[in-house]
Design an enzyme around this catalytic site. Structure first.
Site, PDB file in Angstrom:
ATOM      1  N   GLU A  23       9.548   8.226 -16.612  1.00  0.00           N
ATOM      2  CA  GLU A  23       8.232   8.818 -16.913  1.00  0.00           C
ATOM      3  C   GLU A  23       7.793   8.506 -18.340  1.00  0.00           C
ATOM      4  O   GLU A  23       6.622   8.163 -18.590  1.00  0.00           O
ATOM      5  CB  GLU A  23       8.288  10.328 -16.693  1.00  0.00           C
ATOM      6  CG  GLU A  23       8.429  10.707 -15.238  1.00  0.00           C
ATOM      7  CD  GLU A  23       8.742  12.187 -15.075  1.00  0.00           C
ATOM      8  OE1 GLU A  23       7.823  12.935 -14.768  1.00  0.00           O
ATOM      9  OE2 GLU A  23       9.912  12.581 -15.269  1.00  0.00           O
TER      10      GLU A  23
ATOM     11  N   HIS B 153       0.836  -1.227   0.000  1.00  0.00           N
ATOM     12  CA  HIS B 153       0.000   0.000   0.000  1.00  0.00           C
ATOM     13  C   HIS B 153       0.861   1.263   0.000  1.00  0.00           C
ATOM     14  O   HIS B 153       0.431   2.306   0.485  1.00  0.00           O
ATOM     15  CB  HIS B 153      -0.945   0.039   1.207  1.00  0.00           C
ATOM     16  CG  HIS B 153      -1.691  -1.226   1.433  1.00  0.00           C
ATOM     17  ND1 HIS B 153      -2.934  -1.482   0.893  1.00  0.00           N
ATOM     18  CD2 HIS B 153      -1.345  -2.355   2.105  1.00  0.00           C
ATOM     19  CE1 HIS B 153      -3.329  -2.684   1.245  1.00  0.00           C
ATOM     20  NE2 HIS B 153      -2.382  -3.248   1.980  1.00  0.00           N
TER      21      HIS B 153
ATOM     22  N   LYS C 102      16.497  21.283 -10.754  1.00  0.00           N
ATOM     23  CA  LYS C 102      15.779  20.043 -11.089  1.00  0.00           C
ATOM     24  C   LYS C 102      16.641  19.018 -11.810  1.00  0.00           C
ATOM     25  O   LYS C 102      17.477  19.344 -12.632  1.00  0.00           O
ATOM     26  CB  LYS C 102      14.571  20.367 -11.984  1.00  0.00           C
ATOM     27  CG  LYS C 102      13.444  21.046 -11.258  1.00  0.00           C
ATOM     28  CD  LYS C 102      12.760  20.162 -10.241  1.00  0.00           C
ATOM     29  CE  LYS C 102      11.865  19.130 -10.870  1.00  0.00           C
ATOM     30  NZ  LYS C 102      10.633  19.688 -11.379  1.00  0.00           N
TER      31      LYS C 102
ATOM     32  N   SER D 109      15.395  21.134 -15.932  1.00  0.00           N
ATOM     33  CA  SER D 109      14.228  21.952 -16.214  1.00  0.00           C
ATOM     34  C   SER D 109      14.696  23.229 -16.884  1.00  0.00           C
ATOM     35  O   SER D 109      15.751  23.766 -16.549  1.00  0.00           O
ATOM     36  CB  SER D 109      13.503  22.277 -14.903  1.00  0.00           C
ATOM     37  OG  SER D 109      12.724  23.448 -15.053  1.00  0.00           O
TER      38      SER D 109
END
Ligand code: ARG
Length: 460
Positions: A287, A153, A280, A274
């Site tokens: 992704e 979970h 970043k 970024s």
């Protein structure tokens, strides 16, 4: 190719709508491979002379050289790869070229080409799966003793070895490898000789063709053979499954690479920055892979949907299979390769993982097990442990630092000294030694097993 029956040329709109050569030219090598075998069968049956067969093979050699050199001119008005190659062959060698399509239809031809193409692609995808397995085992091997919390979970559950977590993916990929092998076995059926639908009055030696092309069997039903794309769906399913596994791995990598987890450091070469935020470092590989899984599912569903309404046998709808199959093959192979390369340069932060696994609550089950060993029924042991957890929470103390008197108060068999000894991650892990459980000895054995197996690099 069918001008005999027609008085008007094909409308421009239809020509553009129906052409497939812009994408099925990818099959050219396999189309020629199939045509060479077909020519051999025509020759064996006496429909071609030895000289004609030679001329055909020679013409194909030249065409091969031209295509490889980028000199071949693909013509949209010739619709597909099959007609482009045949027309060019005939242009070059004349009559023997015009005999090549004897006892053959594009319907059995395209079925053959796609099987040949997918046979190679399954093997290539299997190699790519092995590559990722090797990268996962390599990462595990660089951190063989690292401990991390295992999650259910997405809540910390019990400590495990990082290597055990990674080897879970190696197992998934092994099933994927097996599925691709199964796909190869199923597509190992030679359809040529089925003609458009009902074979031909000109009978060729199909076993000869199969043997030349390395197929184990010839198809048993000509109608099935020209309309069957189950093998394509098998491949698409295998690809979708790999996508699903990679997407789950992506999710782990994305979480591990966050500042919150901090378990995994990806190399600069496999992260992006970024354009706005200078700090970043983004896990774009993971992704993109998670995103592309949707594409792989789409490819499978597109072909399944195309097939569901088709009356027997060949229908032009079947032309829609190829772009989806190509897309799935390209997508899954690229994803496996980039993931393998990325993990090859990734480093785990063992300290962060160990700190996250150090919470004594992760060993609450060990306490319940301890009570079971003292003869307490498990349900009761669970309850007693739960109350101790609640006490620790109430007293704002870690579970293993509960005051001495709390332990016997919870159950007569408990004493502080032996209870506190339970809260050792190494001890807990060492005790988990049933087959498949993550004791360090087990995991080490699995790691060595996989290292050896992957070194052999055997297919299937
Ligand atoms: N381009 C077609 C395909 O991809 C080849 C077979 C065409 N057959 C036909 N009868 N029009 O399926």
């Amino acid at each position: 190719m069918w001008t005999g029956r027609f008085q008007e040329p094909t409308h421009d709109l239809l020509r553009r709508y129906s052409e497939s050569v812009s994408f099925d030219r990818r099959l050219w090598r396999h189309d020629l491979q199939g045509s060479r075998a077909h020519a051999a069968a025509l020759r064996a049956a006496g429909f071609l002379t030895a000289a004609e067969e030679r001329a055909i093979n020679q013409g194909m050699d030249e065409i091969t050289a031209d295509i490889e050199a980028g000199r071949f001119e693909w013509r949209e008005d010739l619709e597909d790869v099959h007609m482009n190659l045949e027309a060019e062959l005939t242009r070059r060698i004349g009559a023997p070229g015009a005999k090549l399509h004897t006892a053959r239809s594009r319907n059995d031809q395209v079925a053959l080409d796609l099987r040949l193409w997918l046979r190679d692609e399954c093997a290539a995808a299997q190699d790519a799966v092995r590559g990722l397995q090797t990268a996962l085992v390599g990462l595990a091997g660089r951190h063989p003793d690292a401990v991390m919390p295992g999650y259910t979970h997405l809540q910390r559950a019990q400590p495990v070895l990082f290597a055990h977590h990674l080897l879970a993916y190696v197992e998934m990929l092994e099933r994927d490898h097996d599925r691709l092998g199964e796909c190869s076995r199923r597509l190992d059926v030679m359809p040529l000789g089925s003609g458009a639908i009902a074979g031909s009055t000109l009978v060729l030696d199909r076993r000869l063709v199969a043997k030349r092309l390395g197929f184990a069997r010839v198809s048993a039903n000509s109608m099935d053979a020209v309309s069957d794309r189950d093998f394509a769906c098998d491949f698409l399913y295998a690809a979708a499954m790999i996508g699903m596994h990679l997407s789950r791995l992506s999710e782990d990598v994305i979480l591990w690479a966050t500042s919150e987890f901090g378990f995994l450091k990806l190399s600069d070469a496999f992260t992006t920055g970024s354009s706005l935020m200078p700090q970043k470092k983004n896990p774009d590989v993971a992704e993109l892979t998670r995103g592309k899984t949707g594409r792989l599912y789409g490819d499978l569903f597109a072909v399944l949907t195309t097939l569901k309404g088709l009356p027997m046998t060949y229908n032009r709808d079947l032309q829609e299979d190829k772009e989806r199959v190509f897309d799935a093959a390209d997508t899954v192979r690229a994803a496996l390769q980039v993931f393998a390369a990325m993990l090859g340069e990734a480093r785990a932060n063992e300290a962060r993982m160990a700190a996250a696994a150090a919470d004594p609550l992760l060993l609450a089950t060990d306490l319940a097990d301890h009570l079971v060993r003292a003869g307490v029924p498990f349900r009761q042991a669970h309850e007693i442990t739960g109350r101790l957890v609640a006490r620790a929470e109430k007293l704002k103390t870690p579970l293993d630092r509960l005051p001495d008197e709390e332990w016997p108060a919870a159950h007569a068999s408990l004493d502080a000294v032996s209870a506190r000894k339970l809260f050792s991650v190494p001890r807990s892990l060492a005790a988990r030694r049933a087959p498949g459980a993550p004791s360090p000895a087990n995991v080490r054995r699995e790691l060595v097993k996989w290292q050896a197996r992957l070194k052999q690099k055997t297919r299937r």
